[in-house]
Design an enzyme around this catalytic site. Sequence first.
Site, PDB file in Angstrom:
ATOM      1  N   THR A 199       0.808  -1.229   0.000  1.00  9.34           N
ATOM      2  CA  THR A 199       0.000   0.000   0.000  1.00  9.34           C
ATOM      3  C   THR A 199       0.840   1.277   0.000  1.00  9.34           C
ATOM      4  O   THR A 199       1.974   1.286   0.449  1.00  9.34           O
ATOM      5  CB  THR A 199      -0.966  -0.012   1.212  1.00  9.34           C
ATOM      6  N   GLY A 228      -9.909  -4.808   1.055  1.00  7.29           N
ATOM      7  CA  GLY A 228      -9.391  -4.674   2.409  1.00  7.29           C
ATOM      8  C   GLY A 228      -9.732  -3.341   3.036  1.00  7.29           C
ATOM      9  O   GLY A 228     -10.761  -2.718   2.748  1.00  7.29           O
ATOM     10  N   ASP A 229      -8.824  -2.855   3.881  1.00  5.96           N
ATOM     11  CA  ASP A 229      -9.085  -1.645   4.658  1.00  5.96           C
ATOM     12  C   ASP A 229      -8.979  -0.369   3.850  1.00  5.96           C
ATOM     13  O   ASP A 229      -9.592   0.647   4.196  1.00  5.96           O
ATOM     14  CB  ASP A 229      -8.088  -1.551   5.814  1.00  5.96           C
ATOM     15  N   THR A 248      -1.391   1.465   6.591  1.00  6.06           N
ATOM     16  CA  THR A 248      -0.858   0.431   5.716  1.00  6.06           C
ATOM     17  C   THR A 248      -0.564  -0.813   6.547  1.00  6.06           C
ATOM     18  O   THR A 248      -0.188  -0.707   7.707  1.00  6.06           O
ATOM     19  CB  THR A 248       0.444   0.904   5.032  1.00  6.06           C
ATOM     20  N   GLY A 251      -4.690  -5.627   6.230  1.00 10.63           N
ATOM     21  CA  GLY A 251      -5.920  -4.874   6.020  1.00 10.63           C
ATOM     22  C   GLY A 251      -7.104  -5.303   6.861  1.00 10.63           C
ATOM     23  O   GLY A 251      -7.836  -4.459   7.387  1.00 10.63           O
TER      24      GLY A 251
END
Length: 324
Positions: A199, A228-229, A248, A251
């Site tokens: 990320t 993911g996040d 980062t 996630g």
Amino acid sequence: MRVIVHGGAGGAPDDPEPRQAVLDEAAARGAEGATPLDAVESAVGVLESDPRFNAGVGGAVQSDGVVRTDAGVMTADREVGAACSMPGVEHAASVARIVHSETPHGFVSGEHAVDLAADFGVETGADLLTDETRERYEAEDPPRGSTREHLDWLASRFGSGDDQAGGAGDGEDDGEGAVERDDEEAGAAESGRAPDHDTVGAVATDGERVAAVTSTGGRSFALAGRVGDVPQVGSGFFCTEAGGASATGAGEDIARVTLSRRAVDFLDEGLGAQAAADRAIEEFEAVTGSGAGVIVLDPTATGAEAAGSAFNTEGMQTSVALGE
């Protein structure tokens, strides 16, 4: 414009110097922005175009062999834009900005996000696979059948690619965004718990306005369509008048604790940028036992005190541009 960028938390990269040079270029590019939103989009755009980072070109490959990109952006007025699961879109952060600034929505996904990107002039149909990511995927005897077969295949692979953050470490930043682990931790990394980087993100402020963005290619060998996040507000990114943050790492665990929101909460409680980052990662590790990093920017501070970063993985490279 004050800008901080990160290139992902995880294992120490094999090529830290050229990666750091790209991060420095990204921060400098962001510092030239007319607004914080311009700054974070342009900074992250540099990283999305570099295959050394897990965003845009060179992003993680999902179980069906496709790279799908995600991104989210937020400004201090709490306006949000996010886009996810976009095959062929290198500049996911630009699509997130379109959602933020050109639609009444907060989140657009999949083929509809790709169509939105195309209508607003963002390139689509790009080949995001590199020779390395294509060869790595094919070497894993990828599944060709049902979704259940994909799940069986990824059970021993998800989170074990070399773009991941996994188990927590206890390193401190050495100034280059990387640290050394002891033998036990190195063994954990080799076993797939905590390999390499993941990320990219940026936060920018002109002293009044603030913007934060995070962009990713996801995690290697995830189920096709996994998100993911990163595009989840409060998890991968968050921003208020108190400041902004970009996260980062692992996630699913970041989403469980809304890591970026917690970092900004600590700013709002009166902590400085570095203390807020430290506290957020300490809390994250205590709750999840997993690995992550976060960058934080305080619009009320000046000089080195304006920016903070923390991580509990093997390394996280960052760069700061403090142009006023």
